[in-house]
Design a protein around this motif. Sequence first.
Motif, mmCIF file in Angstrom:
data_model
loop_
_atom_site.group_PDB
_atom_site.id
_atom_site.type_symbol
_atom_site.label_atom_id
_atom_site.label_comp_id
_atom_site.label_asym_id
_atom_site.label_seq_id
_atom_site.Cartn_x
_atom_site.Cartn_y
_atom_site.Cartn_z
ATOM 1 N N ASN A 167 0.834 -1.218 0.000
ATOM 2 C CA ASN A 167 0.000 0.000 0.000
ATOM 3 C C ASN A 167 0.860 1.257 0.000
ATOM 4 O OD1 ASN A 167 -2.889 -0.150 -0.131
ATOM 5 N ND2 ASN A 167 -2.766 -1.443 1.697
ATOM 6 N N ALA A 168 1.986 1.179 -0.723
ATOM 7 C CA ALA A 168 2.911 2.316 -0.720
ATOM 8 C C ALA A 168 2.868 3.072 -2.041
ATOM 9 C CB ALA A 168 4.326 1.807 -0.455
ATOM 10 N N TYR A 169 1.749 2.949 -2.765
ATOM 11 C CA TYR A 169 1.636 3.486 -4.117
ATOM 12 C C TYR A 169 0.370 4.329 -4.231
ATOM 13 C CZ TYR A 169 1.568 2.981 -9.310
ATOM 14 O OH TYR A 169 1.572 3.170 -10.677
ATOM 15 N N ALA A 170 0.498 5.493 -4.874
ATOM 16 C CA ALA A 170 -0.675 6.363 -5.065
ATOM 17 C C ALA A 170 -0.758 6.781 -6.527
ATOM 18 C CB ALA A 170 -0.548 7.605 -4.188
ATOM 19 N N ILE A 171 -1.932 7.245 -6.907
ATOM 20 C CA ILE A 171 -2.136 7.699 -8.290
ATOM 21 C C ILE A 171 -2.567 9.160 -8.291
ATOM 22 C CG2 ILE A 171 -3.679 7.450 -10.294
ATOM 23 C CD1 ILE A 171 -3.666 4.434 -9.691
ATOM 24 N N VAL A 172 -1.922 9.955 -9.139
ATOM 25 C CA VAL A 172 -2.361 11.341 -9.321
ATOM 26 C C VAL A 172 -2.800 11.503 -10.770
ATOM 27 C CG1 VAL A 172 -1.761 13.780 -9.193
ATOM 28 C CG2 VAL A 172 -0.716 12.187 -7.599
ATOM 29 N N THR A 173 -4.019 11.970 -10.959
ATOM 30 C CA THR A 173 -4.536 12.194 -12.313
ATOM 31 C C THR A 173 -4.668 13.687 -12.553
ATOM 32 O OG1 THR A 173 -5.757 10.136 -12.243
ATOM 33 C CG2 THR A 173 -6.481 11.750 -13.864
ATOM 34 N N MET A 174 -4.076 14.120 -13.647
ATOM 35 C CA MET A 174 -4.163 15.546 -13.960
ATOM 36 C C MET A 174 -5.398 15.785 -14.815
ATOM 37 S SD MET A 174 -0.192 16.252 -14.609
ATOM 38 C CE MET A 174 -0.134 14.972 -15.826
ATOM 39 N N ALA A 175 -6.367 16.465 -14.241
ATOM 40 C CA ALA A 175 -7.627 16.713 -14.945
ATOM 41 C C ALA A 175 -7.996 18.183 -14.847
ATOM 42 C CB ALA A 175 -8.721 15.833 -14.353
ATOM 43 N N GLY A 176 -6.955 19.023 -14.847
ATOM 44 C CA GLY A 176 -7.189 20.463 -14.698
ATOM 45 C C GLY A 176 -7.101 21.221 -16.010
ATOM 46 N N GLY A 177 -6.894 20.489 -17.111
ATOM 47 C CA GLY A 177 -6.734 21.157 -18.411
ATOM 48 C C GLY A 177 -8.057 21.724 -18.913
ATOM 49 N N GLN A 178 -7.973 22.541 -19.939
ATOM 50 C CA GLN A 178 -9.183 23.174 -20.481
ATOM 51 C C GLN A 178 -9.854 22.320 -21.547
ATOM 52 O OE1 GLN A 178 -7.302 26.925 -21.855
ATOM 53 N NE2 GLN A 178 -9.009 27.879 -20.806
ATOM 54 N N GLY A 179 -9.072 21.421 -22.160
ATOM 55 C CA GLY A 179 -9.615 20.572 -23.223
ATOM 56 C C GLY A 179 -10.183 21.393 -24.374
ATOM 57 N N THR A 180 -9.492 22.464 -24.748
ATOM 58 C CA THR A 180 -10.047 23.365 -25.775
ATOM 59 C C THR A 180 -10.186 22.679 -27.135
ATOM 60 O OG1 THR A 180 -7.829 24.228 -26.139
ATOM 61 C CG2 THR A 180 -9.278 25.545 -24.764
#
Length: 416
Positions: A95-108
Amino acid sequence: MEIDIDSIQKKLNKYNQGHLLNFFEELNTLQKKQLLQQLNTLDFDLINNLYSNLKGFSIPSDEVISPLDYYIKEDFSDEEKSELIDIGESILKQNAYAIVTMAGGQGTRLGHKGPKGTFELNLYPEKKSLFEILAIKITEANEKYQINIPWYIMTSEENNADTIAFFDKKNYFGLNKDNIFFFTQNHLPLISFDGNILLSEPYRVQEGSNGNGDIFESLYNNNLIEIMKQKNIKWIFISGIDNILADISDPLFLGLTVNNNTQIGSKTIFKTDAYSKDWVFCRKNGKPSMLGYERITEELTNAKINDKYLYREINILCHIFSINALEKCSKIDLPYHMASKKNIYINDEGMKIFPNKPNSYKFEKFIFDSFKFFDNITLLRVNPEEEFAPIKNPEGVYSPMSATKLYIKQQKNENE
Ligand code: UTP
């Protein structure tokens, strides 16, 4: 606190942005307050410097370019694979692993109304959103290793509320709600090609998230690095929301990064078209970096040693960082790059304009600028048919249609 309009007016005049108050007299009290509050928080010095420096950008003349070594996934023997997978799996199981998802873009480019992660693909027979596709992968990894991977989702001011509402509505896709953390990244005003900050409404300055490289500072500002440490997280996988083939818990990639004694791992794909505009990995003055396409000469793109191309590895925004690397990067002030984007704005007559081509600059920080603060990073070349299906454009290359095809093919292979 009452904001003094005269001081704002003075500031705007100093930076040639007086037009931002063009419609002020027509606004109602609440809108006036909103606009003044927003103007009061903007860092005009920074924006002015970024815009002025656009013209003065130059390449350091003493920069030495050399190749950055890489591994190729399919070249590992079964024995090597199994050793690396064992290392990776042991970290996952702790349990020493995490996930970060970048979903802050504008998706223009995609032009979907709402956060890109809420975009639904028709996966016959049912439809699934990009967030759901990722959630399913996390559920599968949790079940396989009997773990509970924490999921950190980076949003923007613009899409944070809609993102959370979507997860609520979908009941967090069956995942444990307490193990999902949303955090908002920083933002900057968008600026027209001739230097005017854009208004998205007569009472609102048009702002945009400040790039995927803001991830480090935003995690830190939201106290999440500390929280990860308390949870004993040692390794963090980082990717965008739009690559639906991203392998979010690949034990071989994790094992290789650890075994190679590096703090960062990054997946690549081979640049088949030597003259495409893609940037490639390299070393600059000995440190891991990226080479912009305008600097990739004929000689560099064709350079080989023992049949191995030296400058053909493309970044697919699929990284692993150690917790120490993440913390180190959160204290580095990464530079801004400029991106040209299509942004809706209010013109001088107060009309909303929907441009059909890029009309404005957006300033963004990039994750890859952090690489040079490390002596080495581990590159792993993967097969794009298996691990790279981003959704960027409404049609054609990197579109919902092209990604769906690859996704369905992969599902079919897995079920056979
Ligand atoms: P892109 O650079 O492809 O941008 O982001 P985008 O916003 O999705 O689309 P365009 O360029 O406006 O059409 C790659 C990944 O990085 C995330 C995006 O959400 C996507 O997952 N990203 C980008 C952020 O999280 N924040 C940003 O400021 C920029």
